[in-house]
Design an enzyme around this catalytic site. Structure first.
Site, PDB file in Angstrom:
ATOM      1  CE  LYS A 145     -10.458  -7.548 -11.922  1.00  0.00           C
ATOM      2  NZ  LYS A 145      -9.396  -7.999 -12.827  1.00  0.00           N
ATOM      3  CE  LYS A 153      -2.031  -5.120 -10.944  1.00  0.00           C
ATOM      4  NZ  LYS A 153      -3.015  -5.182 -12.074  1.00  0.00           N
TER       5      LYS A 153
END
Length: 285
Positions: free
Chosen positions: A170, A238
């Protein structure tokens, strides 16, 4: 039919859990906002729960889709976390985008469970359509056992490697997206400054070597100044924070990712925290 506890009914989690109920699975839901869990349960025939521990008791799989490492720890290992009641041999599937270190640690600390880190790509539209790409880290047999569940909302379910490798995949995904969005923003900004018809430009280059998902789905709305498509700048920052922390650990050189992270910080300073990631073009105007 599987008995499933689903935790986190946000922009992504809500449609993912909905696909599970539509497939006939028995689903219990927990959300920090209890009213949201009750509303989902009433709409789709799920069972609302007041704690994650209650939701996870006796189920075949606990699925989480929450915000960050602290959230994952709280809903799994916290006082009312799911790991306090989740049966031996059950699946734990984490769709949160969190650190690879946490995924590895949870699998190591809880060998009685089949832990899978399974972050997703495809955005809100992909979740709604059941067309997500799911990157899995964990034991191969566990991932195969989870496949009938993941196929309910995943178009592609791929085992990348052992625990933590789903999260690392990811991160690679987010690195690629960050660079693509910045390049597309600069291309459109240049075209506008040069006086080009951007619609004609996109028609000309949209099927050539410059084509990408970002161009297909975001270029026209970037030109129009519409940035309300779900995946917020705060979330991308983030994610890029996780990327850059991992890069410091493994020695990867990521100059473009680091630069785009700072560009997103500029968008936050402009008040664009909840704008979607294509809002990078705002700072060029």
């Amino acid at each position: 039919m599987a008995h499933i506890a689903f935790v986190g009914l946000g922009v992504m989690g809500w449609p993912m859990a909905r696909h599970l109920t539509a497939a006939g699975h028995e689903v219990r839901v927990f959300n920090r906002t209890a009213e949201k869990a009750a509303r989902f349960a009433a709409a789709y025939g799920a069972t609302p729960c007041t704690t994650v521990a209650q939701a996870a008791e006796g189920v075949d799989a606990l699925i989480t889709c929450v915000g960050n490492d602290d959230d994952v720890r709280q809903v799994t290992e916290g006082a009312d976390g799911g790991f306090t009641t989740l049966p031996d041999g059950a699946l734990f599937i984490d769709h949160s985008t969190a650190s690879a270190a946490l995924a590895k640690a949870l699998a190591a600390r809880h060998p009685r469970l089949n832990c899978i880190d399974a972050p997703v790509s495809g955005g809100q539209a992909g979740a709604e359509a059941g067309q997500l790409a799911i990157m899995c880290g964990g034991d191969a047999d566990a991932i195969e056992a989870a496949r009938p569940i993941l196929d309910c909302y995943g178009r592609r379910v791929v085992r990348i490697g052992p625990s933590g490798h789903g999260q690392l995949a990811k991160m690679s995904n987010q690195i690629a997206i960050a660079g693509l969005v910045q390049a597309l923003a600069e291309s459109l900004h240049f075209a506008k400054k040069a006086g080009l018809d951007t619609a004609a430009l996109l028609d000309a280059i949209g099927q050539g070597a410059a084509q990408s998902w970002q161009m297909d789905n975001r270029a026209r709305t970037m030109v129009e100044g519409r940035f309300d498509f779900g995946f917020a700048v705060d979330l991308m920052r983030k994610d890029l924070g996780l990327v850059l922390e991992e890069a410091r650990s493994n020695g990867a050189s990521l100059p473009v990712a680091a630069l785009v992270d700072q560009f997103y910080a500029d968008v936050q300073k402009m008040g664009g925290n909840r704008d979607d990631t294509s809002s990078l073009i705002r700072r060029l105007s």
